[in-house]
Design an enzyme around this catalytic site. Structure first.
Site, PDB file in Angstrom:
ATOM      1  N   ASN A  17      96.791   4.211 -19.224  1.00 36.95           N
ATOM      2  CA  ASN A  17      96.667   4.119 -20.680  1.00 36.95           C
ATOM      3  C   ASN A  17      96.248   5.422 -21.337  1.00 36.95           C
ATOM      4  O   ASN A  17      96.427   5.590 -22.542  1.00 36.95           O
ATOM      5  CB  ASN A  17      95.657   3.012 -21.013  1.00 36.95           C
ATOM      6  CG  ASN A  17      95.288   2.985 -22.474  1.00 36.95           C
ATOM      7  OD1 ASN A  17      96.078   2.565 -23.330  1.00 36.95           O
ATOM      8  ND2 ASN A  17      94.080   3.453 -22.791  1.00 36.95           N
TER       9      ASN A  17
ATOM     10  N   SER B  16     104.728   3.809 -26.394  1.00 38.28           N
ATOM     11  CA  SER B  16     104.513   3.804 -27.843  1.00 38.28           C
ATOM     12  C   SER B  16     105.816   3.451 -28.538  1.00 38.28           C
ATOM     13  O   SER B  16     106.909   3.671 -27.990  1.00 38.28           O
ATOM     14  CB  SER B  16     104.054   5.193 -28.308  1.00 38.28           C
ATOM     15  OG  SER B  16     104.080   5.300 -29.725  1.00 38.28           O
TER      16      SER B  16
ATOM     17  N   TYR C 238     104.348  14.305 -28.340  1.00 39.72           N
ATOM     18  CA  TYR C 238     103.909  12.918 -28.171  1.00 39.72           C
ATOM     19  C   TYR C 238     105.114  11.998 -27.998  1.00 39.72           C
ATOM     20  O   TYR C 238     105.154  11.169 -27.078  1.00 39.72           O
ATOM     21  CB  TYR C 238     103.082  12.489 -29.379  1.00 39.72           C
ATOM     22  CG  TYR C 238     102.556  11.079 -29.287  1.00 39.72           C
ATOM     23  CD1 TYR C 238     101.398  10.795 -28.576  1.00 39.72           C
ATOM     24  CD2 TYR C 238     103.210  10.015 -29.912  1.00 39.72           C
ATOM     25  CE1 TYR C 238     100.910   9.493 -28.472  1.00 39.72           C
ATOM     26  CE2 TYR C 238     102.741   8.725 -29.818  1.00 39.72           C
ATOM     27  CZ  TYR C 238     101.590   8.468 -29.106  1.00 39.72           C
ATOM     28  OH  TYR C 238     101.120   7.187 -29.007  1.00 39.72           O
TER      29      TYR C 238
ATOM     30  N   ALA D 268     108.209  12.724 -27.076  1.00 37.86           N
ATOM     31  CA  ALA D 268     108.907  12.993 -25.821  1.00 37.86           C
ATOM     32  C   ALA D 268     108.145  12.416 -24.633  1.00 37.86           C
ATOM     33  O   ALA D 268     108.739  11.845 -23.711  1.00 37.86           O
ATOM     34  CB  ALA D 268     109.099  14.495 -25.642  1.00 37.86           C
TER      35      ALA D 268
ATOM     36  N   ILE E  32      97.681   1.232 -34.243  1.00 43.37           N
ATOM     37  CA  ILE E  32      96.534   0.458 -33.768  1.00 43.37           C
ATOM     38  C   ILE E  32      95.264   1.166 -34.225  1.00 43.37           C
ATOM     39  O   ILE E  32      95.197   2.402 -34.260  1.00 43.37           O
ATOM     40  CB  ILE E  32      96.542   0.325 -32.229  1.00 43.37           C
ATOM     41  CG1 ILE E  32      97.893  -0.216 -31.740  1.00 43.37           C
ATOM     42  CG2 ILE E  32      95.402  -0.565 -31.762  1.00 43.37           C
ATOM     43  CD1 ILE E  32      98.251  -1.606 -32.207  1.00 43.37           C
TER      44      ILE E  32
END
Length: 246
Positions: free
Chosen positions: A87, A140, A153, A155, A186
């Site tokens: 994560n 994401s 981010y 990619a 989120i």
């Protein structure tokens, strides 16, 4: 229902806050003995909140020897490894592709994509020893739709989704399940650090008209990690309030 992870051993990275901390709390509440990994130091707070079944570890997921070490810790401490939630992630600075600094690109890719690869690289052999396991990778909605000024981010998360599918195919016959969660906006430190207009734009484009809660991601991670999802692998599930529907 309680005890859905009773007898399981889990690792959660990015456990110091947000979605990772919510996963740790939920996993421990459901009976898992859990290694909470973060580079910030906040994993200690998460472990205190989660209780006696949680062991905090300070580690950088982009460094192979550190990933190997916390996987070994889980096995040495608890005898096996059933679950890993890869994560940990960073956003990196905003910037157009042609203006993006190479060092910023390298760091985002190292944490977000290489970190997932390393987590799977060292976890899978331990799972094979016990006849299988569950891997949950945090991707994401940026893997599906364009977010201008977030090239590294986006990619990295596209890579996480692709690597999830590939690894699921490689190990399905050996009962190692690999799935990805694709969060939308989120309520985490990452989103709170965005320019207000950027975050508000994401909320406005979310059909449910609100930001998500870390616990809503943890709920899905729990299901995917549990034996309830025993016939599910290679999936990518959006938890984005409808953002990617239109």
């Amino acid at each position: 229902m309680t005890g859905r992870l009773e007898g399981k051993v889990a690792i959660v990275t990015g456990a110091g806050s947000g979605m990772g901390a919510a996963m740790v709390r939920r996993f421990c509440a459901e009976g898992a003995r859990t290694i909470a990994v973060d580079v910030s130091g906040a994993q200690d707070d998460t472990a205190r909140d989660a209780g006696a079944n949680c062991v905090p570890v300070h580690a950088d997921v982009s460094v192979a020897v550190e990933v190997e070490s916390f996987v070994r810790l889980a096995v040495d401490r608890f005898g096996k490894l059933d679950i890993i939630c890869n994560n940990a992630g960073i956003q990196g600075p905003l910037g157009l592709t042609a203006d993006y600094a190479e060092e910023d690109w390298d760091r985002v890719i190292a944490v977000n994509l290489k970190g997932v690869f390393l987590g799977m690289k060292y976890a899978i052999p331990e799972m094979l020893k016990i006849g299988g396991g569950s891997i949950v990778n945090t991707s994401s909605m940026a893997a599906l739709v364009a977010f201008p000024t977030l090239p590294a981010y986006s990619a990295s998360k596209g890579g996480v989704s692709c690597l999830t599918r590939l690894t699921a195919a490689e190990y399905a016959s050996q009962n190692v399940r690999v799935n990805a969660i694709l969060p939308g906006a989120i309520d985490t430190g990452m989103t709170r650090g965005m320019p207000k207009e950027y975050l508000q734009g994401a909320i406005d484009a979310t059909l449910m008209g609100r930001i998500g809660r870390p616990e809503e991601i943890a709920n899905l991670a729990l299901f995917l990690a549990s034996d309830e999802a025993s016939f599910i692998t290679g999936t990518e599930t959006q938890v984005d309030g409808g953002y990617t529907l239109v």
